[in-house]
Design a protein around this motif. Sequence first.
Motif, PDB file in Angstrom:
ATOM      1  N   ALA A  28       0.825  -1.212   0.000  1.00 26.20           N
ATOM      2  CA  ALA A  28       0.000   0.000   0.000  1.00 26.20           C
ATOM      3  C   ALA A  28       0.859   1.262   0.000  1.00 26.20           C
ATOM      4  CB  ALA A  28      -0.931   0.002   1.219  1.00 26.20           C
ATOM      5  N   THR A  29       1.899   1.293   0.839  1.00 23.81           N
ATOM      6  CA  THR A  29       2.749   2.480   0.864  1.00 23.81           C
ATOM      7  C   THR A  29       3.597   2.585  -0.395  1.00 23.81           C
ATOM      8  OG1 THR A  29       4.371   1.230   2.172  1.00 23.81           O
ATOM      9  CG2 THR A  29       2.853   2.653   3.366  1.00 23.81           C
ATOM     10  N   SER A  30       4.031   1.455  -0.922  1.00 18.19           N
ATOM     11  CA  SER A  30       4.801   1.480  -2.168  1.00 18.19           C
ATOM     12  C   SER A  30       3.950   2.028  -3.311  1.00 18.19           C
ATOM     13  CB  SER A  30       5.285   0.072  -2.513  1.00 18.19           C
ATOM     14  OG  SER A  30       6.165  -0.421  -1.545  1.00 18.19           O
ATOM     15  N   MET A  31       2.682   1.598  -3.355  1.00 19.78           N
ATOM     16  CA  MET A  31       1.783   2.085  -4.398  1.00 19.78           C
ATOM     17  C   MET A  31       1.508   3.576  -4.221  1.00 19.78           C
ATOM     18  SD  MET A  31       0.283   0.943  -7.089  1.00 19.78           S
ATOM     19  CE  MET A  31      -0.383   2.175  -8.216  1.00 19.78           C
ATOM     20  N   ALA A  32       1.419   4.019  -2.969  1.00 22.03           N
ATOM     21  CA  ALA A  32       1.204   5.444  -2.712  1.00 22.03           C
ATOM     22  C   ALA A  32       2.401   6.261  -3.181  1.00 22.03           C
ATOM     23  CB  ALA A  32       0.949   5.669  -1.223  1.00 22.03           C
ATOM     24  N   THR A  33       3.612   5.755  -2.912  1.00 19.20           N
ATOM     25  CA  THR A  33       4.824   6.438  -3.364  1.00 19.20           C
ATOM     26  C   THR A  33       4.851   6.521  -4.880  1.00 19.20           C
ATOM     27  OG1 THR A  33       6.051   5.666  -1.429  1.00 19.20           O
ATOM     28  CG2 THR A  33       7.342   6.367  -3.334  1.00 19.20           C
ATOM     29  N   TRP A  34       4.519   5.398  -5.542  1.00 23.09           N
ATOM     30  CA  TRP A  34       4.511   5.378  -7.012  1.00 23.09           C
ATOM     31  C   TRP A  34       3.475   6.374  -7.550  1.00 23.09           C
ATOM     32  CZ3 TRP A  34       0.826   4.288 -10.716  1.00 23.09           C
ATOM     33  CH2 TRP A  34       1.290   4.117 -12.025  1.00 23.09           C
ATOM     34  N   THR A  35       2.310   6.402  -6.937  1.00 20.16           N
ATOM     35  CA  THR A  35       1.258   7.314  -7.399  1.00 20.16           C
ATOM     36  C   THR A  35       1.703   8.769  -7.279  1.00 20.16           C
ATOM     37  OG1 THR A  35      -0.460   5.724  -6.767  1.00 20.16           O
ATOM     38  CG2 THR A  35      -1.142   8.016  -7.076  1.00 20.16           C
ATOM     39  N   ALA A  36       2.354   9.092  -6.171  1.00 17.26           N
ATOM     40  CA  ALA A  36       2.841  10.466  -5.993  1.00 17.26           C
ATOM     41  C   ALA A  36       3.815  10.844  -7.101  1.00 17.26           C
ATOM     42  CB  ALA A  36       3.514  10.607  -4.628  1.00 17.26           C
ATOM     43  N   SER A  37       4.681   9.901  -7.441  1.00 15.37           N
ATOM     44  CA  SER A  37       5.635  10.162  -8.522  1.00 15.37           C
ATOM     45  C   SER A  37       4.940  10.191  -9.879  1.00 15.37           C
ATOM     46  CB  SER A  37       6.728   9.091  -8.506  1.00 15.37           C
ATOM     47  OG  SER A  37       7.639   9.274  -9.558  1.00 15.37           O
ATOM     48  N   ALA A  38       3.987   9.264 -10.081  1.00 18.11           N
ATOM     49  CA  ALA A  38       3.306   9.142 -11.376  1.00 18.11           C
ATOM     50  C   ALA A  38       2.402  10.329 -11.689  1.00 18.11           C
ATOM     51  CB  ALA A  38       2.493   7.850 -11.415  1.00 18.11           C
ATOM     52  N   THR A  39       2.015  11.090 -10.669  1.00 19.38           N
ATOM     53  CA  THR A  39       1.153  12.253 -10.877  1.00 19.38           C
ATOM     54  C   THR A  39       1.881  13.572 -10.614  1.00 19.38           C
ATOM     55  OG1 THR A  39       0.333  12.047  -8.602  1.00 19.38           O
ATOM     56  CG2 THR A  39      -0.966  10.992 -10.339  1.00 19.38           C
ATOM     57  N   PHE A  58       1.244  -9.503  -6.100  1.00 22.37           N
ATOM     58  CA  PHE A  58       0.987  -8.521  -5.050  1.00 22.37           C
ATOM     59  C   PHE A  58       0.754  -7.118  -5.619  1.00 22.37           C
ATOM     60  CE2 PHE A  58       3.905 -11.441  -2.455  1.00 22.37           C
ATOM     61  CZ  PHE A  58       2.877 -12.343  -2.313  1.00 22.37           C
ATOM     62  N   GLY A  59       0.468  -7.055  -6.920  1.00 24.85           N
ATOM     63  CA  GLY A  59       0.095  -5.803  -7.534  1.00 24.85           C
ATOM     64  C   GLY A  59      -1.421  -5.701  -7.574  1.00 24.85           C
ATOM     65  N   PHE A  60      -2.018  -6.093  -8.698  1.00 26.14           N
ATOM     66  CA  PHE A  60      -3.472  -6.023  -8.826  1.00 26.14           C
ATOM     67  C   PHE A  60      -4.178  -6.917  -7.808  1.00 26.14           C
ATOM     68  CE2 PHE A  60      -2.513  -3.974 -12.811  1.00 26.14           C
ATOM     69  CZ  PHE A  60      -3.596  -3.132 -13.003  1.00 26.14           C
ATOM     70  N   GLN A  61      -3.525  -7.992  -7.390  1.00 24.16           N
ATOM     71  CA  GLN A  61      -4.129  -8.867  -6.383  1.00 24.16           C
ATOM     72  C   GLN A  61      -4.325  -8.128  -5.059  1.00 24.16           C
ATOM     73  OE1 GLN A  61      -5.137 -11.991  -6.710  1.00 24.16           O
ATOM     74  NE2 GLN A  61      -5.313 -12.757  -4.615  1.00 24.16           N
ATOM     75  N   ARG A  62      -3.358  -7.262  -4.685  1.00 25.81           N
ATOM     76  CA  ARG A  62      -3.392  -6.603  -3.387  1.00 25.81           C
ATOM     77  C   ARG A  62      -3.859  -5.143  -3.458  1.00 25.81           C
ATOM     78  NH1 ARG A  62       0.457  -9.234   0.113  1.00 25.81           N
ATOM     79  NH2 ARG A  62      -0.033 -11.449  -0.041  1.00 25.81           N
ATOM     80  N   THR A  63      -3.510  -4.443  -4.531  1.00 29.38           N
ATOM     81  CA  THR A  63      -3.713  -2.985  -4.535  1.00 29.38           C
ATOM     82  C   THR A  63      -4.480  -2.505  -5.764  1.00 29.38           C
ATOM     83  OG1 THR A  63      -1.550  -2.643  -5.596  1.00 29.38           O
ATOM     84  CG2 THR A  63      -1.602  -2.594  -3.192  1.00 29.38           C
ATOM     85  N   ALA A  64      -5.391  -3.322  -6.264  1.00 29.86           N
ATOM     86  CA  ALA A  64      -6.134  -2.947  -7.475  1.00 29.86           C
ATOM     87  C   ALA A  64      -6.891  -1.640  -7.302  1.00 29.86           C
ATOM     88  CB  ALA A  64      -7.095  -4.071  -7.867  1.00 29.86           C
ATOM     89  N   ASP A  65      -7.448  -1.413  -6.112  1.00 28.84           N
ATOM     90  CA  ASP A  65      -8.206  -0.183  -5.889  1.00 28.84           C
ATOM     91  C   ASP A  65      -7.288   1.036  -5.938  1.00 28.84           C
ATOM     92  OD1 ASP A  65     -10.761   1.062  -5.276  1.00 28.84           O
ATOM     93  OD2 ASP A  65      -9.899   1.551  -3.338  1.00 28.84           O
ATOM     94  N   GLN A  66      -6.079   0.901  -5.421  1.00 27.33           N
ATOM     95  CA  GLN A  66      -5.118   2.003  -5.490  1.00 27.33           C
ATOM     96  C   GLN A  66      -4.682   2.256  -6.930  1.00 27.33           C
ATOM     97  OE1 GLN A  66      -2.488   0.507  -2.116  1.00 27.33           O
ATOM     98  NE2 GLN A  66      -2.207   2.715  -1.926  1.00 27.33           N
ATOM     99  N   ILE A  67      -4.530   1.186  -7.703  1.00 24.70           N
ATOM    100  CA  ILE A  67      -4.153   1.357  -9.112  1.00 24.70           C
ATOM    101  C   ILE A  67      -5.270   2.072  -9.865  1.00 24.70           C
ATOM    102  CG2 ILE A  67      -3.596   0.155 -11.256  1.00 24.70           C
ATOM    103  CD1 ILE A  67      -2.293  -2.033  -9.508  1.00 24.70           C
ATOM    104  N   TRP A  68      -6.520   1.708  -9.570  1.00 22.41           N
ATOM    105  CA  TRP A  68      -7.655   2.399 -10.190  1.00 22.41           C
ATOM    106  C   TRP A  68      -7.644   3.882  -9.820  1.00 22.41           C
ATOM    107  CZ3 TRP A  68     -11.607   0.987 -13.510  1.00 22.41           C
ATOM    108  CH2 TRP A  68     -12.661   1.893 -13.634  1.00 22.41           C
ATOM    109  N   ALA A  69      -7.406   4.178  -8.542  1.00 25.51           N
ATOM    110  CA  ALA A  69      -7.369   5.572  -8.086  1.00 25.51           C
ATOM    111  C   ALA A  69      -6.232   6.332  -8.752  1.00 25.51           C
ATOM    112  CB  ALA A  69      -7.224   5.620  -6.568  1.00 25.51           C
TER     113      ALA A  69
END
Length: 340
Positions: A28-39, A58-69
């Motif tokens: 979750a925190t890794s995806m948040a870091t990536w999102t901050a950089s990606a935007t 552990f990507g779409f399986q775990r954090t699909a909602d974050q990827i959608w966001a």
Amino acid sequence: YTPVDHKMLMNYKESESGQIIQEGIAEATSMATWTASATSYSHSSSPTLPFYTFYSMFGFQRTADQIWAAADSRARGFLMGATAGRTTLNGEGLQHQDGHSLLFASTVPSCRAWDPAYAYELATIISHGIEEMWEMNKDVIHYIMLYNENQQQPPKPAGCDSGIVKGAYKLQESRKSDSGHVRILGSGPILQYAREAASLLESDFGVSSEVWSVTSYGELRREGLEIERHNRLNPQSSESPYVSKCFGDDTPTIAVSDYIVAVPEMIQRWVGGTFTVLGTDGFGRSDTREELRRFFEIDTKSIVLAALSTLEREGIMEEGTVKEQSKKMGINTVREDRAA
């Protein structure tokens, strides 16, 4: 606190030219870091090009909602699904065997999902992604499967770049035979079995074939749906999508991948001949790659048998061929699995 990996390449460090961040087992925190950089290009006028590498399960399986966001926030970047597929990471247990993330990825409108087999395909896809995001100014995400299997890397065929980014290109073809001709579609590390099966079909059964590398069923489907809509709204138009141009004739087609059957089935409506799909549905086993691929029936012999079955059903092979060959190949016609 000094992390145990402070002397390693992947320790946390900063420089003016870029960053490598290892956040540990924290999807979750890794995806948040990536999102901050990606935007960052939009929210702070500071464009960055993030690559987030993780176990694909552990990507779409775990954090699909974050990827959608992230996609909804106009993210741009690369998600690298490492140790991908249901049979390449076998020893660590079933929770690591990913056979469905490519299907999950297809639900995110701005996500381009890729399953390359060779290093030159990977390089072409990354180059295409950078062009889409930063030259064409598209708000897209590129999700790329990476594997942990050492394979011989062939030279890049001339003129294949266009096919790679469209989703498929022909790797090899033998002269058509009176004993039958089939088309075999392969992806990722399973492409090697498709090529081996083509050789066995020709040498042992006189069956000719063509072998295609499918780098993205999702992109083939995306363009196919776009053309369908165009033709629906323009009834006089008879434009054909790329997937139909590749697979729309009556050649029997066998598709094989390290993912569940539903992934190759994304293009079924545009395949002209008999379409047989071999995939990794079910939980599987924590066993060797060879045994897992035999269990899921995506290995060389299983592809050969699928081709022979198609030709027997079409009356080209003698009746009883599959029964005889399955015994010779040691393929069990009964399979036990928790999903059955």
